[in-house]
Motif scaffolding. Sequence first.
Motif, PDB file in Angstrom:
ATOM      1  N   MET A   1      51.636  11.186 -26.069  1.00  0.00           N
ATOM      2  CA  MET A   1      51.876  10.902 -24.649  1.00  0.00           C
ATOM      3  C   MET A   1      51.653  12.178 -23.835  1.00  0.00           C
ATOM      4  SD  MET A   1      55.300   9.330 -22.878  1.00  0.00           S
ATOM      5  CE  MET A   1      55.343   9.035 -21.115  1.00  0.00           C
ATOM      6  N   ASN A   2      50.841  12.069 -22.762  1.00  0.00           N
ATOM      7  CA  ASN A   2      50.533  13.233 -21.960  1.00  0.00           C
ATOM      8  C   ASN A   2      51.719  13.609 -21.081  1.00  0.00           C
ATOM      9  OD1 ASN A   2      47.891  13.346 -22.901  1.00  0.00           O
ATOM     10  ND2 ASN A   2      47.181  11.890 -21.352  1.00  0.00           N
ATOM     11  N   PRO A   3      51.947  14.924 -20.883  1.00  0.00           N
ATOM     12  CA  PRO A   3      53.029  15.355 -20.005  1.00  0.00           C
ATOM     13  C   PRO A   3      52.721  14.976 -18.575  1.00  0.00           C
ATOM     14  CG  PRO A   3      51.661  17.218 -20.614  1.00  0.00           C
ATOM     15  CD  PRO A   3      51.197  16.056 -21.442  1.00  0.00           C
ATOM     16  N   PRO A   4      53.758  14.806 -17.727  1.00  0.00           N
ATOM     17  CA  PRO A   4      53.503  14.456 -16.325  1.00  0.00           C
ATOM     18  C   PRO A   4      52.743  15.564 -15.617  1.00  0.00           C
ATOM     19  CG  PRO A   4      55.799  15.082 -16.650  1.00  0.00           C
ATOM     20  CD  PRO A   4      55.188  14.956 -18.017  1.00  0.00           C
ATOM     21  N   LEU A   5      51.889  15.168 -14.656  1.00  0.00           N
ATOM     22  CA  LEU A   5      51.103  16.144 -13.925  1.00  0.00           C
ATOM     23  C   LEU A   5      51.992  16.944 -12.987  1.00  0.00           C
ATOM     24  CD1 LEU A   5      47.993  14.000 -12.928  1.00  0.00           C
ATOM     25  CD2 LEU A   5      48.146  15.696 -14.758  1.00  0.00           C
ATOM     26  N   PRO A   6      51.728  18.261 -12.851  1.00  0.00           N
ATOM     27  CA  PRO A   6      52.504  19.062 -11.903  1.00  0.00           C
ATOM     28  C   PRO A   6      52.312  18.536 -10.490  1.00  0.00           C
ATOM     29  CG  PRO A   6      51.176  20.445 -13.366  1.00  0.00           C
ATOM     30  CD  PRO A   6      50.729  19.047 -13.577  1.00  0.00           C
ATOM     31  N   ARG A   7      53.387  18.509  -9.717  1.00  0.00           N
ATOM     32  CA  ARG A   7      53.313  18.023  -8.347  1.00  0.00           C
ATOM     33  C   ARG A   7      52.960  19.189  -7.410  1.00  0.00           C
ATOM     34  NH1 ARG A   7      55.535  13.197  -7.122  1.00  0.00           N
ATOM     35  NH2 ARG A   7      56.019  13.908  -5.012  1.00  0.00           N
ATOM     36  N   PRO A   8      52.008  18.962  -6.479  1.00  0.00           N
ATOM     37  CA  PRO A   8      51.683  20.021  -5.522  1.00  0.00           C
ATOM     38  C   PRO A   8      52.819  20.209  -4.535  1.00  0.00           C
ATOM     39  CG  PRO A   8      50.524  17.999  -4.967  1.00  0.00           C
ATOM     40  CD  PRO A   8      51.202  17.760  -6.285  1.00  0.00           C
ATOM     41  N   PRO A   9      52.916  21.387  -3.919  1.00  0.00           N
ATOM     42  CA  PRO A   9      53.933  21.600  -2.879  1.00  0.00           C
ATOM     43  C   PRO A   9      53.776  20.574  -1.762  1.00  0.00           C
ATOM     44  CG  PRO A   9      52.891  23.673  -3.515  1.00  0.00           C
ATOM     45  CD  PRO A   9      52.106  22.584  -4.168  1.00  0.00           C
ATOM     46  N   ALA A  10      54.885  20.302  -1.076  1.00  0.00           N
ATOM     47  CA  ALA A  10      54.868  19.282  -0.020  1.00  0.00           C
ATOM     48  C   ALA A  10      53.839  19.598   1.062  1.00  0.00           C
ATOM     49  CB  ALA A  10      56.263  19.163   0.590  1.00  0.00           C
ATOM     50  N   ALA A  11      53.708  20.874   1.425  1.00  0.00           N
ATOM     51  CA  ALA A  11      52.757  21.252   2.470  1.00  0.00           C
ATOM     52  C   ALA A  11      51.328  20.949   2.047  1.00  0.00           C
ATOM     53  CB  ALA A  11      52.904  22.738   2.796  1.00  0.00           C
ATOM     54  N   LEU A  12      51.037  21.174   0.759  1.00  0.00           N
ATOM     55  CA  LEU A  12      49.700  20.889   0.255  1.00  0.00           C
ATOM     56  C   LEU A  12      49.453  19.386   0.196  1.00  0.00           C
ATOM     57  CD1 LEU A  12      47.097  22.080  -0.840  1.00  0.00           C
ATOM     58  CD2 LEU A  12      48.099  22.047  -3.121  1.00  0.00           C
ATOM     59  N   SER A  13      50.454  18.630  -0.181  1.00  0.00           N
ATOM     60  CA  SER A  13      50.336  17.172  -0.217  1.00  0.00           C
ATOM     61  C   SER A  13      50.055  16.616   1.173  1.00  0.00           C
ATOM     62  CB  SER A  13      51.611  16.539  -0.780  1.00  0.00           C
ATOM     63  OG  SER A  13      51.804  16.903  -2.132  1.00  0.00           O
ATOM     64  N   ALA A  14      50.703  17.185   2.182  1.00  0.00           N
ATOM     65  CA  ALA A  14      50.472  16.744   3.562  1.00  0.00           C
ATOM     66  C   ALA A  14      49.047  17.055   3.999  1.00  0.00           C
ATOM     67  CB  ALA A  14      51.476  17.421   4.498  1.00  0.00           C
ATOM     68  N   ALA A  15      48.533  18.209   3.572  1.00  0.00           N
ATOM     69  CA  ALA A  15      47.160  18.584   3.916  1.00  0.00           C
ATOM     70  C   ALA A  15      46.166  17.633   3.252  1.00  0.00           C
ATOM     71  CB  ALA A  15      46.896  20.021   3.486  1.00  0.00           C
ATOM     72  N   VAL A  16      46.420  17.282   1.996  1.00  0.00           N
ATOM     73  CA  VAL A  16      45.555  16.343   1.291  1.00  0.00           C
ATOM     74  C   VAL A  16      45.530  15.003   2.016  1.00  0.00           C
ATOM     75  CG1 VAL A  16      45.288  14.997  -0.836  1.00  0.00           C
ATOM     76  CG2 VAL A  16      45.794  17.444  -0.969  1.00  0.00           C
ATOM     77  N   GLN A  17      46.687  14.564   2.473  1.00  0.00           N
ATOM     78  CA  GLN A  17      46.755  13.290   3.198  1.00  0.00           C
ATOM     79  C   GLN A  17      45.955  13.355   4.493  1.00  0.00           C
ATOM     80  OE1 GLN A  17      47.954  10.504   2.027  1.00  0.00           O
ATOM     81  NE2 GLN A  17      47.347   9.410   3.894  1.00  0.00           N
ATOM     82  N   ARG A  18      45.990  14.480   5.173  1.00  0.00           N
ATOM     83  CA  ARG A  18      45.205  14.641   6.397  1.00  0.00           C
ATOM     84  C   ARG A  18      43.711  14.525   6.105  1.00  0.00           C
ATOM     85  NH1 ARG A  18      46.760  15.873  11.252  1.00  0.00           N
ATOM     86  NH2 ARG A  18      48.901  16.566  11.707  1.00  0.00           N
ATOM     87  N   ILE A  19      43.278  15.098   4.991  1.00  0.00           N
ATOM     88  CA  ILE A  19      41.861  15.022   4.620  1.00  0.00           C
ATOM     89  C   ILE A  19      41.468  13.571   4.346  1.00  0.00           C
ATOM     90  CG2 ILE A  19      40.170  15.665   2.854  1.00  0.00           C
ATOM     91  CD1 ILE A  19      41.679  18.324   2.593  1.00  0.00           C
TER      92      ILE A  19
END
Length: 204
Positions: A1-19
């Motif tokens: 079973m693969n380990p869970p993927l690291p979560r990006p910082p909230a600020a980076l997640s918001a930037a990805v959503q903007r893109i």
Amino acid sequence: MNPPLPRPPAALSAAVQRIKVTAREATQRCVDALGVAALASSSTSGREDLLAAQFELNRKQSAFAMVFNERLDDSVAAEMRRREGAPRPTTVGSSWQSLTLVDDREVEIQVSAERFAMTLQQTCEWELRELDALVAGLLHKPHTERAEGEVRNPLRPEVIGRAMVAACDAVSDRPSVRKAMAEQMARTLSDGMPALYGTIVQEL
């Protein structure tokens, strides 16, 4: 079973959503631009490709958005794995065997993405400099060595270009139509990127 993927910082997640939102908005503008380009085309085959690209993109905008979002998320997750020092997914066989399994279309996507990145780097030079510095500070882990495996900016133009070209592939299986679509989409998306990068820099 693969380990869970690291979560990006909230600020980076918001930037990805903007893109993602910007790409979705650019898709509708691209549909209109393809029609205008078709009317202006002096080549019969070129006009047919542009009209076919307009038709396919107009009816498959959801498919375009889904693939774009998936590829962008995959790229950010890959950068997070590098940051955490997680092992990369491996395949059975030697490195040479793995290399021969790389799809030719993936190479073409990478070339198109790099071309798109060169255009963006010229129009967003100052925004990208600031963004690179901010993301490096956001993702850098103290007390770790940065020289080897330094985390690159997961929002860099090449990553966005790769997601964009891959999304065009999901819309049409005709190479000439995909090419016409990707070229017009690159121009349409490029128009909004300076403002988008500027907004992301301010928020970071």
